[in-house]
Design a protein around this motif. Structure first.
Motif, PDB file in Angstrom:
ATOM      1  N   ASP A 219      -5.339  13.088  27.195  1.00 22.58           N
ATOM      2  CA  ASP A 219      -4.424  12.857  28.186  1.00 22.58           C
ATOM      3  C   ASP A 219      -3.058  11.610  26.721  1.00 22.58           C
ATOM      4  O   ASP A 219      -3.029  10.816  27.531  1.00 22.58           O
ATOM      5  CB  ASP A 219      -4.994  11.744  28.873  1.00 22.58           C
ATOM      6  CG  ASP A 219      -6.545  12.036  29.640  1.00 22.58           C
ATOM      7  OD1 ASP A 219      -6.070  13.373  30.071  1.00 22.58           O
ATOM      8  OD2 ASP A 219      -7.143  11.467  30.078  1.00 22.58           O
TER       9      ASP A 219
ATOM     10  N   HIS B 116      -0.293  12.395  25.603  1.00 15.91           N
ATOM     11  CA  HIS B 116      -0.008  13.677  26.059  1.00 15.91           C
ATOM     12  C   HIS B 116       1.263  13.997  25.073  1.00 15.91           C
ATOM     13  O   HIS B 116       1.762  15.445  24.986  1.00 15.91           O
ATOM     14  CB  HIS B 116       1.155  13.300  28.136  1.00 15.91           C
ATOM     15  CG  HIS B 116       0.561  13.519  28.637  1.00 15.91           C
ATOM     16  ND1 HIS B 116       0.390  12.571  29.880  1.00 15.91           N
ATOM     17  CD2 HIS B 116      -0.889  13.718  29.087  1.00 15.91           C
ATOM     18  CE1 HIS B 116      -0.303  13.245  30.613  1.00 15.91           C
ATOM     19  NE2 HIS B 116      -1.160  13.580  30.331  1.00 15.91           N
TER      20      HIS B 116
ATOM     21  N   GLU C 219       5.285  15.976  32.025  1.00 16.24           N
ATOM     22  CA  GLU C 219       4.001  15.221  32.715  1.00 16.24           C
ATOM     23  C   GLU C 219       3.371  15.023  33.889  1.00 16.24           C
ATOM     24  O   GLU C 219       2.352  15.161  34.210  1.00 16.24           O
ATOM     25  CB  GLU C 219       4.358  13.797  32.650  1.00 16.24           C
ATOM     26  CG  GLU C 219       4.277  13.056  30.783  1.00 16.24           C
ATOM     27  CD  GLU C 219       4.245  11.556  30.926  1.00 16.24           C
ATOM     28  OE1 GLU C 219       2.986  11.285  30.487  1.00 16.24           O
ATOM     29  OE2 GLU C 219       4.695  10.684  31.418  1.00 16.24           O
TER      30      GLU C 219
ATOM     31  N   ARG D 274       1.526  18.505  34.498  1.00  9.95           N
ATOM     32  CA  ARG D 274       0.004  17.570  33.990  1.00  9.95           C
ATOM     33  C   ARG D 274      -0.595  17.253  34.697  1.00  9.95           C
ATOM     34  O   ARG D 274      -1.655  17.886  35.178  1.00  9.95           O
ATOM     35  CB  ARG D 274       0.316  17.103  32.536  1.00  9.95           C
ATOM     36  CG  ARG D 274      -0.714  16.593  31.913  1.00  9.95           C
ATOM     37  CD  ARG D 274      -1.609  17.891  31.017  1.00  9.95           C
ATOM     38  NE  ARG D 274      -2.797  17.383  30.520  1.00  9.95           N
ATOM     39  CZ  ARG D 274      -3.056  18.619  29.634  1.00  9.95           C
ATOM     40  NH1 ARG D 274      -3.148  19.588  30.015  1.00  9.95           N
ATOM     41  NH2 ARG D 274      -3.995  17.893  28.609  1.00  9.95           N
ATOM     42  N   TRP D 275       0.285  16.258  35.454  1.00 10.58           N
ATOM     43  CA  TRP D 275      -0.453  15.944  37.051  1.00 10.58           C
ATOM     44  C   TRP D 275      -1.177  16.325  37.858  1.00 10.58           C
ATOM     45  O   TRP D 275      -1.372  16.944  38.854  1.00 10.58           O
ATOM     46  CB  TRP D 275       0.426  14.510  37.586  1.00 10.58           C
ATOM     47  CG  TRP D 275       0.603  13.878  36.507  1.00 10.58           C
ATOM     48  CD1 TRP D 275      -0.230  13.108  35.509  1.00 10.58           C
ATOM     49  CD2 TRP D 275       1.350  12.403  35.908  1.00 10.58           C
ATOM     50  NE1 TRP D 275       0.002  12.213  34.579  1.00 10.58           N
ATOM     51  CE2 TRP D 275       1.630  11.431  34.705  1.00 10.58           C
ATOM     52  CE3 TRP D 275       2.650  12.465  36.378  1.00 10.58           C
ATOM     53  CZ2 TRP D 275       2.148  11.051  34.292  1.00 10.58           C
ATOM     54  CZ3 TRP D 275       3.191  11.431  36.071  1.00 10.58           C
ATOM     55  CH2 TRP D 275       3.473  10.752  34.588  1.00 10.58           C
TER      56      TRP D 275
ATOM     57  N   TRP E 196      -4.249  18.335  37.146  1.00 10.33           N
ATOM     58  CA  TRP E 196      -4.891  17.330  36.936  1.00 10.33           C
ATOM     59  C   TRP E 196      -5.764  17.287  38.894  1.00 10.33           C
ATOM     60  O   TRP E 196      -7.147  17.731  37.961  1.00 10.33           O
ATOM     61  CB  TRP E 196      -4.639  16.060  36.554  1.00 10.33           C
ATOM     62  CG  TRP E 196      -4.885  14.822  35.677  1.00 10.33           C
ATOM     63  CD1 TRP E 196      -4.770  16.264  34.395  1.00 10.33           C
ATOM     64  CD2 TRP E 196      -4.419  13.824  35.413  1.00 10.33           C
ATOM     65  NE1 TRP E 196      -4.208  14.933  33.527  1.00 10.33           N
ATOM     66  CE2 TRP E 196      -4.874  13.852  34.242  1.00 10.33           C
ATOM     67  CE3 TRP E 196      -4.886  12.582  36.414  1.00 10.33           C
ATOM     68  CZ2 TRP E 196      -4.322  12.410  33.310  1.00 10.33           C
ATOM     69  CZ3 TRP E 196      -3.945  11.495  35.100  1.00 10.33           C
ATOM     70  CH2 TRP E 196      -3.776  11.269  33.657  1.00 10.33           C
TER      71      TRP E 196
ATOM     72  N   GLY F  68      -8.377  11.721  34.383  1.00  8.04           N
ATOM     73  CA  GLY F  68      -7.487  12.384  34.086  1.00  8.04           C
ATOM     74  C   GLY F  68      -8.763  13.655  33.098  1.00  8.04           C
ATOM     75  O   GLY F  68      -9.383  13.972  34.027  1.00  8.04           O
TER      76      GLY F  68
END
Length: 244
Positions: free
Chosen positions: A49, A51, A147, A150-151, A154, A207
């Protein structure tokens, strides 16, 4: 039907069952170990996490796409082992519906895994490469884009873990109900599945890194490996017993 025909039918059923369990266990063990080796040896690791730090490692990885393709295949092989195991469980009155639900969730798990690996293995790699190569104000925009990817990862990781946990739990319950495989294997799958569901929920909130995930990750690793090896050993032992 005469005694010889009944004996022959029982022998064929026992042989089919031992072969099926051996194939199921072999697929699960092989896929599981391949995924572990690829992840441990070739996948960049670090503070998931953080990043800026982890994206830099991802961008530096020349084998990223190939590793994720390998992981994709490995997990599909593992899930295919569960679908083969379903063939042993499906004919039992008490576990037939549970086995069908378990097989259905295994297919759903494979589907979300494919989407997750496409996003992580290709989409995120392109995003972090674009960030590293950008400069000035564009670099900030590229980082924000990475990001966002990335989310999204998740979210897919969270639901993949939940579906995988439901699959294991349903297979474990079907085993306990059918009594066609040793009960301890059912409990192993059930407990591993519950742990996976908990991790999936935690990923949604925390996360990809947390103390809870570290602890339960070890438990899931041990339980899934024990379950896979147990199915394989059961098949091999039954095959050897019937060949005597």
């Amino acid at each position: 039907m005469g005694p010889d025909m009944r004996v022959g039918g029982e022998a064929y059923t026992a042989s089919w069952r031992s072969r099926t369990l051996t194939i199921a266990g072999g697929l699960m063990v092989g896929g599981f170990l391949l995924n572990v080796i690829l992840t441990a040896a070739l996948h960049p690791s670090g503070e998931e996490d953080d990043h800026a730090e982890i994206f830099t490692k991802y961008a530096d990885s020349g084998s990223w796409i190939a590793v994720h393709l390998g992981q994709f295949i490995a997990v599909l092989v593992t899930l295919s082992g569960l679908l083969v195991l379903y063939r042993v469980l499906r004919g039992t009155n008490g576990s037939s519906l549970l086995a069908q639900l378990a097989a259905a969730t295994a297919v759903a798990t494979a589907a979300i895994w494919a989407v997750l690996q496409g996003l992580d293995g290709v989409g995120l790699k392109q995003a972090v490469d674009s960030w590293v190569s950008a400069s000035g104000a564009e670099k900030t925009i590229r980082f924000a884009n990475a990001e966002t990817v990335r989310w999204l990862e998740w979210g897919l990781q969270s639901y993949f873990r939940i579906l995988l946990g439901l699959t294991l739990a349903l297979f474990g319950t079907a085993i306990l109900t059918s009594r066609r495989v040793a009960g301890w294997l059912g409990w192993t799958a059930l407990v591993g599945g519950v742990c996976s569901v908990i991790v999936g929920v935690d990923v949604g909130y925390s996360g990809l890194a947390s103390g809870l995930q570290d602890v339960l990750g070890i438990a899931i690793f041990a339980l899934v490996l024990l379950f896979a090896v147990g199915v394989l050993v059961t098949g091999v032992r039954e095959h050897n017993r019937h060949d005597r």
